[in-house]
Write an enzyme that holds these catalytic residues in place. Structure first.
Site, PDB file in Angstrom:
ATOM      1  N   GLY A 156       0.820  -1.199   0.000  1.00 48.23           N
ATOM      2  CA  GLY A 156       0.000   0.000   0.000  1.00 48.23           C
ATOM      3  C   GLY A 156       0.857   1.252   0.000  1.00 48.23           C
ATOM      4  NE  ARG A 157      -2.596   5.911   1.394  1.00 48.57           N
ATOM      5  CZ  ARG A 157      -3.780   5.331   1.547  1.00 48.57           C
ATOM      6  NH1 ARG A 157      -4.465   4.960   0.485  1.00 48.57           N
ATOM      7  NH2 ARG A 157      -4.278   5.117   2.742  1.00 48.57           N
ATOM      8  CB  ILE A 158       2.935   2.920   4.684  1.00 45.67           C
ATOM      9  CG1 ILE A 158       1.968   3.969   5.243  1.00 45.67           C
ATOM     10  CG2 ILE A 158       4.183   2.827   5.571  1.00 45.67           C
ATOM     11  CD1 ILE A 158       1.367   3.605   6.590  1.00 45.67           C
ATOM     12  CB  THR A 197       5.949   0.104  11.022  1.00 45.00           C
ATOM     13  OG1 THR A 197       5.907  -0.163   9.614  1.00 45.00           O
ATOM     14  CG2 THR A 197       7.395   0.300  11.455  1.00 45.00           C
ATOM     15  NE  ARG A 253      -3.539  -1.136  14.000  1.00 42.39           N
ATOM     16  CZ  ARG A 253      -3.186   0.085  13.628  1.00 42.39           C
ATOM     17  NH1 ARG A 253      -1.898   0.373  13.487  1.00 42.39           N
ATOM     18  NH2 ARG A 253      -4.105   1.009  13.391  1.00 42.39           N
ATOM     19  CD  GLU A 273       0.354  -0.999  20.247  1.00 42.29           C
ATOM     20  OE1 GLU A 273       0.007   0.179  20.035  1.00 42.29           O
ATOM     21  OE2 GLU A 273       1.241  -1.598  19.597  1.00 42.29           O
ATOM     22  CG  HIS A 278       1.825   2.296  17.960  1.00 41.32           C
ATOM     23  ND1 HIS A 278       0.811   1.375  18.029  1.00 41.32           N
ATOM     24  CD2 HIS A 278       1.671   2.887  16.737  1.00 41.32           C
ATOM     25  CE1 HIS A 278       0.090   1.408  16.933  1.00 41.32           C
ATOM     26  NE2 HIS A 278       0.596   2.320  16.118  1.00 41.32           N
TER      27      HIS A 278
END
Length: 321
Positions: free
Chosen positions: A157-159, A232, A234, A263, A281
């Protein structure tokens, strides 16, 4: 004028779209996450809710909210696994998220972890701070190279694509896998092949039932003993105990994590695991990015309350690549 609940304080200027629209804003001021019972008690009295990934907007909360005034829920995050989108849609509650505005910041953080984990920067700093460093040595703090290595991206995806752009500056060979053939250079059809070929694996998938523990003992066993895993996405995407087992056994070289299963509690085994770089996070944690996220979430609420359809609506079947 509508009433909008902001479940935790936002950065300065984040609520401006709601203020400009003249809505009443009620901000839960102490910064602590609201419990499901607290959310159920509050939801019926608000037309909109701006929530965070720590707020469990489950069916019970949404149903009681819709029985009252609730029309829209905006998550100040890209991921929305904390919201029962199917139930919201069935009730006529619009769900929004914050795509696009945090891509570069999160990609920067992912690359920070790629660098820090691969170069064992946390271990070296710990040696320095705790007095174990005795000066420069030819064999001291030896790690692995990032430049020229194979970077495997799980999800594209974008990231992930922004991470791939950064990898170009390090002359990395970038491969990727996704649910569907991207038709782009470097596409690999299976996760197993990406794991086996990569020197560094970076995870960029949403949390769904199919991605929970996507990386477990069997997948880690496919990786090179010199390989590094970065997450990075989940926390639950990785079986943390299996990861610690692999680090302790030396079947993978290192890991860098910004997210954790359960978390803010962190698996104690991770805290003491060898060659593990851990961050709390902070993927999107810059002032500018968090403000853009807050404004986009609040604008989504404002649009829905004004009868407009915002561009950041989440639909039940929608999943990132």
């Amino acid at each position: 004028m509508a009433r909008v609940l902001v479940t935790r304080p936002l950065t300065e200027g984040g609520t401006d779209p709601l203020i400009e629209a003249g809505h009443e804003i009620v901000e839960h001021g102490d910064g602590a996450p609201l419990s499901p019972d607290e959310l159920k008690a509050l939801a019926p009295d608000f037309d909109g809710i701006v929530c965070h990934l720590t707020d469990r907007m489950d069916a019970a909360v949404l149903e009681v909210g819709r029985a009252g005034r609730l029309r829209v829920v905006a998550n100040a995050a890209v991921g929305y696994d904390n919201i029962d989108v199917v139930t919201a849609y069935s009730l006529g509650i619009t769900v929004c998220n914050t795509p696009g505005v945090l891509d570069d910041t999160t990609a920067d953080l992912a690359f920070l972890l790629i660098l820090a984990a691969t170069r064992l920067a946390s271990d070296a700093e710990r040696d320095l701070r705790e007095g174990r460093w005795k000066g420069w040595g030819f064999g001291t703090n030896l790690a692995r190279d990032v430049h020229g290595s194979v970077l495997g991206l799980v999800g594209f995806g974008r990231i992930a694509r922004a991470v791939a752009q950064r990898a170009g500056g390090f002359d990395m060979d970038v491969i990727h896998t996704a649910r569907h053939d991207t038709g782009l250079r470097g596409f690999v059809p299976t996760l197993d092949e990406v794991l086996a070929r990569s020197d560094i694996v970076s995870l960029h998938v949403p949390l769904t039932e199919s991605t929970r523990h996507l990386i477990g003992a069997a997948e880690l066993a496919l990786m090179k003993p010199t390989a590094v895993l970065v997450n990075t996405a989940r926390g639950p995407v990785v079986d943390e105990n299996a990861l610690v087992d692999a680090l302790e056994a030396g079947t993978i070289f290192a890991a860098g994590l910004d997210v954790f299963d359960g978390e803010p509690s962190v698996n104690p085994r991770l805290l003491s695991a060898p060659r593990a770089t851990l961050l709390p996070h902070i993927g999107s944690a810059t002032i500018a990015t968090r403000t853009r996220m807050a404004r986009l979430a609040c604008q989504g609420v404002s649009d829905v309350l004004a009868g407009r359809t915002p561009p950041n609506v989440v639909l039940p079947a929608q999943q990132p690549t």
